[in-house]
Write a protein that holds these residues in place. Sequence first.
Motif, short mmCIF file in Angstrom:
data_model
loop_
_atom_site.label_atom_id
_atom_site.label_comp_id
_atom_site.label_asym_id
_atom_site.label_seq_id
_atom_site.Cartn_x
_atom_site.Cartn_y
_atom_site.Cartn_z
N GLY A 55 37.53 25.68 37.66
CA GLY A 55 38.76 25.08 38.17
C GLY A 55 39.40 25.83 39.32
O GLY A 55 40.36 25.35 39.90
N LEU A 56 38.89 27.00 39.64
CA LEU A 56 39.44 27.76 40.76
C LEU A 56 38.62 27.49 42.01
O LEU A 56 37.53 26.95 41.95
CB LEU A 56 39.44 29.26 40.44
N LYS A 57 39.17 27.89 43.15
CA LYS A 57 38.46 27.83 44.42
C LYS A 57 38.22 29.26 44.87
O LYS A 57 38.92 30.18 44.43
CB LYS A 57 39.30 27.10 45.47
N LYS A 58 37.28 29.44 45.78
CA LYS A 58 36.99 30.80 46.22
C LYS A 58 38.20 31.44 46.90
O LYS A 58 38.37 32.65 46.86
CB LYS A 58 35.75 30.86 47.11
N GLU A 59 39.09 30.61 47.47
CA GLU A 59 40.30 31.14 48.11
C GLU A 59 41.30 31.68 47.10
O GLU A 59 42.22 32.42 47.46
CB GLU A 59 40.98 30.05 48.94
N ASP A 60 41.15 31.31 45.82
CA ASP A 60 42.08 31.75 44.78
C ASP A 60 41.84 33.19 44.34
O ASP A 60 42.68 33.77 43.66
CB ASP A 60 41.99 30.84 43.55
N PHE A 61 40.69 33.77 44.72
CA PHE A 61 40.33 35.11 44.25
C PHE A 61 40.73 36.18 45.24
O PHE A 61 40.72 35.98 46.45
CB PHE A 61 38.82 35.21 44.03
N ASN A 62 41.05 37.35 44.70
CA ASN A 62 41.29 38.55 45.49
C ASN A 62 40.42 39.64 44.87
O ASN A 62 40.57 39.97 43.71
CB ASN A 62 42.77 38.93 45.45
N ILE A 63 39.49 40.19 45.67
CA ILE A 63 38.59 41.24 45.20
C ILE A 63 38.83 42.47 46.05
O ILE A 63 38.77 42.40 47.28
CB ILE A 63 37.12 40.80 45.30
N GLU A 64 39.10 43.60 45.40
CA GLU A 64 39.36 44.83 46.15
C GLU A 64 38.80 46.03 45.42
O GLU A 64 38.59 46.00 44.20
CB GLU A 64 40.85 45.00 46.42
N ILE A 65 38.55 47.09 46.19
CA ILE A 65 38.04 48.35 45.64
C ILE A 65 39.00 49.45 46.04
O ILE A 65 39.37 49.57 47.22
CB ILE A 65 36.64 48.68 46.18
N ASP A 66 39.41 50.25 45.07
CA ASP A 66 40.28 51.39 45.33
C ASP A 66 39.87 52.52 44.40
O ASP A 66 39.93 52.38 43.17
CB ASP A 66 41.74 51.01 45.11
N GLU A 67 39.43 53.62 44.97
CA GLU A 67 39.03 54.82 44.22
C GLU A 67 38.04 54.49 43.10
O GLU A 67 38.27 54.80 41.94
CB GLU A 67 40.26 55.53 43.66
N ASN A 68 36.93 53.86 43.46
CA ASN A 68 35.83 53.50 42.54
C ASN A 68 36.24 52.53 41.44
O ASN A 68 35.61 52.46 40.39
CB ASN A 68 35.20 54.73 41.91
N VAL A 69 37.31 51.77 41.65
CA VAL A 69 37.71 50.73 40.71
C VAL A 69 37.68 49.39 41.44
O VAL A 69 38.38 49.21 42.43
CB VAL A 69 39.12 50.99 40.12
N LEU A 70 36.84 48.49 40.94
CA LEU A 70 36.75 47.14 41.49
C LEU A 70 37.72 46.26 40.71
O LEU A 70 37.68 46.22 39.48
CB LEU A 70 35.32 46.59 41.33
N THR A 71 38.62 45.58 41.42
CA THR A 71 39.61 44.71 40.79
C THR A 71 39.43 43.30 41.29
O THR A 71 39.40 43.06 42.50
CB THR A 71 41.04 45.20 41.09
N ILE A 72 39.30 42.37 40.33
CA ILE A 72 39.22 40.94 40.65
C ILE A 72 40.47 40.30 40.08
O ILE A 72 40.76 40.44 38.89
CB ILE A 72 37.97 40.30 40.02
N SER A 73 41.22 39.60 40.93
CA SER A 73 42.46 38.98 40.46
C SER A 73 42.59 37.58 41.06
O SER A 73 41.92 37.24 42.03
CB SER A 73 43.67 39.83 40.83
N SER A 74 43.46 36.79 40.45
CA SER A 74 43.72 35.45 40.94
C SER A 74 45.12 35.04 40.52
O SER A 74 45.59 35.39 39.44
CB SER A 74 42.71 34.45 40.36
N GLU A 75 45.80 34.32 41.40
CA GLU A 75 47.11 33.74 41.10
C GLU A 75 47.08 32.30 41.56
O GLU A 75 46.62 32.01 42.66
CB GLU A 75 48.23 34.50 41.80
N ARG A 76 47.57 31.41 40.72
CA ARG A 76 47.58 30.00 41.07
C ARG A 76 48.81 29.33 40.50
O ARG A 76 49.15 29.51 39.34
CB ARG A 76 46.32 29.33 40.53
N LYS A 77 49.47 28.53 41.34
CA LYS A 77 50.66 27.81 40.92
C LYS A 77 50.32 26.32 40.90
O LYS A 77 49.83 25.78 41.89
CB LYS A 77 51.81 28.07 41.89
N LEU A 78 50.56 25.66 39.77
CA LEU A 78 50.32 24.23 39.63
C LEU A 78 51.65 23.54 39.38
O LEU A 78 52.53 24.08 38.73
CB LEU A 78 49.38 23.94 38.46
#
Length: 144
Positions: A55-78
């Motif tokens: 149900g998500l789109k690729k634009e809904d994801f935020n992927i980042e790396i900081d100090e050897n920690v990979l974080t995947i997050s998403s925020e969506r308002k319906l």
Amino acid sequence: MNLVKTNPKLFFPSVMEDFLKPDFMGGVQSFSNTIPAVNIKETETDFTIELASPGLKKEDFNIEIDENVLTISSERKLESESQNENGKYTRKEFSFSSFKRSFNLPETVKEEDIKANYENGVLHVLLPKKEEALPKPKRFIEIG
């Protein structure tokens, strides 16, 4: 690869749910925070993270790396709207969904070559291993 666990639940979730359900107009409020399930696969050359998020789109994801920690997050308002015959709203509901998953990366991951792909409701994150972490080919030594 280690999974960093987070639990963004409301305090006293069952008390809050009992207090807020059902509302005076006959509707039901839902405050469920769902965290997508994850598969982590390791091969000789890479790691792959598969995150189920239909149900998500690729634009809904935020992927980042900081100090050897990979974080995947998403925020969506319906926004869901209901109207009566006069066009005035009797109920207007907003929904906000978000999640955040974090992973401790091993030192063997080549961070600059990480790639992500979203297909059929699954986010695939490819984490290639560094050259020195790859298995060495079998060598034959000549006897002199």
